[in-house]
Enzyme design. Structure first.
Site, PDB file in Angstrom:
ATOM      1  N   LYS A 203      33.428  45.323  45.654  1.00 58.34           N
ATOM      2  CA  LYS A 203      33.738  43.850  45.171  1.00 58.34           C
ATOM      3  C   LYS A 203      32.530  43.052  45.899  1.00 58.34           C
ATOM      4  O   LYS A 203      32.167  43.237  46.762  1.00 58.34           O
ATOM      5  CB  LYS A 203      34.853  43.667  46.109  1.00 58.34           C
ATOM      6  CG  LYS A 203      35.584  42.331  45.838  1.00 58.34           C
ATOM      7  CD  LYS A 203      37.129  42.266  46.626  1.00 58.34           C
ATOM      8  CE  LYS A 203      37.538  40.739  46.378  1.00 58.34           C
ATOM      9  NZ  LYS A 203      38.892  40.607  46.929  1.00 58.34           N
TER      10      LYS A 203
ATOM     11  N   SER B 127      42.597  38.788  44.170  1.00 60.69           N
ATOM     12  CA  SER B 127      41.162  38.360  43.753  1.00 60.69           C
ATOM     13  C   SER B 127      40.367  39.858  43.491  1.00 60.69           C
ATOM     14  O   SER B 127      39.336  39.685  42.975  1.00 60.69           O
ATOM     15  CB  SER B 127      40.424  37.601  45.122  1.00 60.69           C
ATOM     16  OG  SER B 127      40.610  38.447  46.164  1.00 60.69           O
TER      17      SER B 127
ATOM     18  N   SER C  83      45.375  40.908  47.639  1.00 62.31           N
ATOM     19  CA  SER C  83      44.361  40.801  46.721  1.00 62.31           C
ATOM     20  C   SER C  83      44.151  42.376  46.227  1.00 62.31           C
ATOM     21  O   SER C  83      43.560  42.143  45.172  1.00 62.31           O
ATOM     22  CB  SER C  83      43.005  40.013  47.398  1.00 62.31           C
ATOM     23  OG  SER C  83      43.108  38.786  47.504  1.00 62.31           O
TER      24      SER C  83
END
Length: 462
Positions: free
Chosen positions: A76, A151, A175
């Site tokens: 990420k 996210s 997330s």
């Protein structure tokens, strides 16, 4: 998902049936073919990945045993990877290059994994969809008109879209559970501290954020967790979690809560898929009891959000005052709210957070695990923050996120597992929660559940 699983790649590497370079080249080809439609990756480190792969092949040749040998991994775009551009999806960090690996990235490399690139995130990982001012929106692998959520939508879409077997996300409120639920992958939020955090960016979610493995199945998720878990002196919050338990399924009390004890609407298709999955667990011998957590009075995500807003304001308030236009408008609004909060309001949220942790710990005095829906709805259109209606009721934009954040405040482990399909054959996830430190219990139960769900979750390719 037609690509090789991480466990299969590592097994083939052990017997010399493949090489890290071959697996990395195949992964890079999948990314080149599939990423334009998804925008899951925001950077691909081709030459560096091939150099990493060659180093892994030399280590294997020298006799090392590497549990993730040759496995391509997405990271990420909020976690540090040495020398690479890491932006948090923010114009503030558009030119930032990480000076070190995060401990989790360091451990991936030690296990033989190959970091192939950075996966998209909402700005500062503070939004329930994956879009940001630098890279735009990540799209759902089954339908580009839909969002995978956020996210960690980039890591989840990279796995579910068949680009990589494993991805490394973060989770401070769901997330890395909600996006996997929406795309049909497995997302695991470990106990707080189970996987060391940092070095890296300062977190707005103090005491909540964790490093989260995302994979196509539970076996690969557990393989990744074992490579990452364990304390490190550089992270004072890192802890050891309980070892594997020798307990049969029949000895576990599994509480089923259709709404996790919250007054929240759920779409019928999600409710039905989760009900069928719980029935399947009963058929394989799980001892299911209907029981809701009892949360502190007044607990809602809204009541706890001052912690996120205040954290954003503390970190980025000065930059916001200088130029609000630098930020995603939704993040700017959160910073502005944070700047308006009083110390008493932030302290009230901190006190409530601690009460949530005590409430869930008390719940597990009479239950070994808790299961329910990961999200109350399936994926929704890309151009909005959330569905306008859930369960036939008008809802605010964050209503899709209602079932995950309290688990972060409790610092407990939770895993989202595909359990069926809703409307338009979109994936539905069930969330498995355990007491803090019971990470391996959650993973072991999830592996049993995965097999039990085979008749209601026919697989992403069917």
């Amino acid at each position: 998902m037609s690509f090789p699983r991480a466990a299969a790649i590592a097994a083939a590497m052990r017997v010399g049936a493949t090489s890290a370079r071959a697996e990395t080249e195949a992964g890079l080809a999948r990314i080149a073919a599939g990423n334009p439609a998804l925008n899951a990756f925001v950077a691909v480190h081709r030459e560096d990945a091939l150099a990493q792969a060659d180093a892994v092949d030399r280590r294997i040749g020298a006799g090392e045993v590497l549990p993730l040998a040759g496995v391509p991994v997405a990271v990420k775009d909020t976690l540090w990877v040495t020398g690479q551009r890491v932006t948090q999806g923010s114009r503030l960090f558009a030119d930032f290059h990480a000076p070190a690996d995060a401990i989790a990235v360091e451990r991936l490399r030690a296990a033989g994994a190959v970091v192939v690139g950075m996966a998209n995130s909402s700005e500062f990982a503070c939004k329930g969809v994956t879009t940001n001012p630098l890279f735009g929106s990540t799209r759902h692998p089954m339908d580009p008109r839909l969002t995978p959520g956020g996210s960690s939508g980039g890591p989840a879409a990279a796995v579910a879209g068949g680009l990589v077997p494993l991805a490394l996300g973060t989770d401070a409120g769901g997330s890395s559970r909600r996006p996997p639920a929406h795309v049909g992958a497995v997302g695991f939020k470990p106990s707080f501290g189970a996987i060391p955090y940092g070095p890296g960016f300062a977190e707005p979610f103090v005491g909540l954020a964790v490093i989260a493995p995302i994979a196509a199945d539970v076996a690969d998720t557990a393989l990744m967790f074992e490579a990452l878990a364990g304390p490190d002196p550089r992270d004072p919050d890192s802890v050891a979690v309980a070892p594997e338990e020798d307990r049969s399924l029949e000895t576990l009390t599994v509480a089923y809560s259709p709404r996790f004890g919250l007054d929240a609407p759920v779409d019928d298709d999600v409710r039905d898929a989760v009900e069928r999955s719980v029935e399947a667990l009963g058929r394989v011998g799980a001892r299911i009891v209907r029981r809701d957590p009892i949360w502190p009075a007044g607990v809602t995500e809204t009541a706890l959000m001052p912690l996120q807003h205040a954290g954003l304001a503390a970190l980025y308030g000065d930059a916001f005052r200088r130029d609000p236009a630098l930020f995603d408008p939704d993040i700017a609004a959160q910073i502005e709210r944070g700047l308006s909060l009083s110390g008493a309001e932030v302290a009230a949220a901190q006190i409530l957070s601690a009460e949530v942790a005590r409430a869930l710990a008390g719940f597990f005095a009479d239950a070994d695990l808790l299961v329910g829906p990961t999200t109350p709805c399936v994926a929704w259109p890309l151009d909005r923050l959330g569905p306008e209606v859930i369960g036939g009721q008008p809802v605010p934009p964050r209503a899709h996120a209602v079932f995950t954040p309290l688990i972060n405040h409790a610092k407990a482990p939770a895993l989202s597992l595909p359990c069926g399909r809703g409307r338009d054959r979109l994936p539905v996830g069930v969330q498995v929660v355990g007491p803090r430190g019971s990470d391996r219990r959650v993973l072991r139960f999830a592996a049993v559940a995965e097999r039990a769900f085979a008749d209601v979750w026919p697989g992403a390719d069917s």
